[in-house]
Design a protein around this motif. Structure first.
Motif, PDB file in Angstrom:
ATOM      1  N   LYS A 211       0.824  -1.214   0.000  1.00 14.89           N
ATOM      2  CA  LYS A 211       0.000   0.000   0.000  1.00 14.89           C
ATOM      3  C   LYS A 211       0.856   1.261   0.000  1.00 14.89           C
ATOM      4  O   LYS A 211       0.514   2.251  -0.649  1.00 14.89           O
ATOM      5  CB  LYS A 211      -0.928   0.016   1.222  1.00 14.89           C
ATOM      6  N   ALA A 212       1.968   1.222   0.724  1.00 14.32           N
ATOM      7  CA  ALA A 212       2.852   2.393   0.800  1.00 14.32           C
ATOM      8  C   ALA A 212       3.488   2.720  -0.551  1.00 14.32           C
ATOM      9  O   ALA A 212       3.787   3.883  -0.835  1.00 14.32           O
ATOM     10  CB  ALA A 212       3.928   2.165   1.855  1.00 14.32           C
ATOM     11  N   HIS A 213       3.701   1.712  -1.382  1.00 14.94           N
ATOM     12  CA  HIS A 213       4.350   1.923  -2.683  1.00 14.94           C
ATOM     13  C   HIS A 213       3.357   2.122  -3.835  1.00 14.94           C
ATOM     14  O   HIS A 213       3.736   2.547  -4.919  1.00 14.94           O
ATOM     15  CB  HIS A 213       5.279   0.750  -3.014  1.00 14.94           C
ATOM     16  N   LEU A 214       2.098   1.804  -3.573  1.00 10.75           N
ATOM     17  CA  LEU A 214       1.079   1.905  -4.610  1.00 10.75           C
ATOM     18  C   LEU A 214       0.764   3.365  -4.904  1.00 10.75           C
ATOM     19  O   LEU A 214       0.518   4.157  -3.994  1.00 10.75           O
ATOM     20  CB  LEU A 214      -0.184   1.174  -4.154  1.00 10.75           C
ATOM     21  N   LYS A 215       0.834   3.720  -6.148  1.00  9.52           N
ATOM     22  CA  LYS A 215       0.561   5.057  -6.677  1.00  9.52           C
ATOM     23  C   LYS A 215       1.650   6.073  -6.314  1.00  9.52           C
ATOM     24  O   LYS A 215       1.596   7.206  -6.742  1.00  9.52           O
ATOM     25  CB  LYS A 215      -0.817   5.575  -6.253  1.00  9.52           C
ATOM     26  N   THR A 216       2.633   5.680  -5.520  1.00  8.63           N
ATOM     27  CA  THR A 216       3.782   6.554  -5.275  1.00  8.63           C
ATOM     28  C   THR A 216       4.984   6.066  -6.069  1.00  8.63           C
ATOM     29  O   THR A 216       5.718   6.864  -6.622  1.00  8.63           O
ATOM     30  CB  THR A 216       4.144   6.614  -3.778  1.00  8.63           C
ATOM     31  N   SER A 217       5.173   4.742  -6.123  1.00  9.36           N
ATOM     32  CA  SER A 217       6.286   4.148  -6.860  1.00  9.36           C
ATOM     33  C   SER A 217       5.822   3.251  -8.004  1.00  9.36           C
ATOM     34  O   SER A 217       6.504   3.128  -9.003  1.00  9.36           O
ATOM     35  CB  SER A 217       7.163   3.306  -5.925  1.00  9.36           C
ATOM     36  N   PHE A 218       4.658   2.613  -7.819  1.00 11.24           N
ATOM     37  CA  PHE A 218       4.170   1.639  -8.793  1.00 11.24           C
ATOM     38  C   PHE A 218       2.701   1.876  -9.118  1.00 11.24           C
ATOM     39  O   PHE A 218       1.929   2.284  -8.257  1.00 11.24           O
ATOM     40  CB  PHE A 218       4.323   0.208  -8.259  1.00 11.24           C
ATOM     41  N   LEU A 219       2.330   1.552 -10.360  1.00 19.31           N
ATOM     42  CA  LEU A 219       0.942   1.706 -10.801  1.00 19.31           C
ATOM     43  C   LEU A 219       0.226   0.378 -11.014  1.00 19.31           C
ATOM     44  O   LEU A 219      -0.960   0.362 -11.313  1.00 19.31           O
ATOM     45  CB  LEU A 219       0.881   2.519 -12.099  1.00 19.31           C
ATOM     46  N   SER A 220       0.930  -0.743 -10.858  1.00 18.87           N
ATOM     47  CA  SER A 220       0.255  -2.033 -11.034  1.00 18.87           C
ATOM     48  C   SER A 220       0.819  -3.093 -10.096  1.00 18.87           C
ATOM     49  O   SER A 220       1.964  -3.025  -9.676  1.00 18.87           O
ATOM     50  CB  SER A 220       0.350  -2.510 -12.485  1.00 18.87           C
ATOM     51  N   VAL A 221      -0.049  -4.036  -9.779  1.00 21.10           N
ATOM     52  CA  VAL A 221       0.302  -5.197  -8.958  1.00 21.10           C
ATOM     53  C   VAL A 221      -0.293  -6.401  -9.664  1.00 21.10           C
ATOM     54  O   VAL A 221      -1.465  -6.393 -10.030  1.00 21.10           O
ATOM     55  CB  VAL A 221      -0.279  -5.097  -7.534  1.00 21.10           C
TER      56      VAL A 221
END
Length: 125
Positions: free
Chosen positions: A81-91
């Motif tokens: 959650k901490a990296h979502l939309k700050t570092s990465f756009l997909s999982v």
């Protein structure tokens, strides 16, 4: 629908694949910009009474060594959650029954798509 609500739906699919013992791997991808952190991977560690994941941070410069640590699934959720939309756009969830991709677009709207499985077997970390 905002990406946080859709991510909750995606995470339920992750937990279901773990319960079904079909969880093969999870990858955060599609970086924002050109950060040093290239990917975050989760690999399963199934035990008789417990489930944990091997969290791996993969870095872009070859000189930077990857970091791996064994953690509980709940801890992994906080990190993702901490990296979502700050570092990465997909999982992307890779299971032996299907691949499930969660994506956030530029407007902050999340989506889930399913495709045929990439992995035929679960390989533990």
């Amino acid at each position: 629908m905002n990406y946080q609500d859709v991510f909750i739906e995606f995470w339920e699919l992750v937990k279901q694949s773990i319960e079904d013992r079909t969880f093969a791997k999870l990858t955060m991808a599609k970086t924002i910009g050109k950060p040093e952190l290239k990917n975050i991977f989760l690999r399963p560690i199934y035990d008789k009474d417990d489930f944990r994941v091997m969290l791996k941070y993969s870095f872009r410069p070859r000189e930077t060594e990857d970091i791996e640590e064994e953690i509980a699934l709940e801890e992994a959720l906080i990190i993702l959650k901490a990296h979502l939309k700050t570092s990465f756009l997909s999982v992307i969830l890779f299971s032996t029954t299907k691949d499930v991709a969660f994506k956030v677009n530029k407007k902050g709207i999340g989506s889930i798509t399913e495709s045929s499985p990439t992995f035929k077997n679960v390989m533990q970390a």
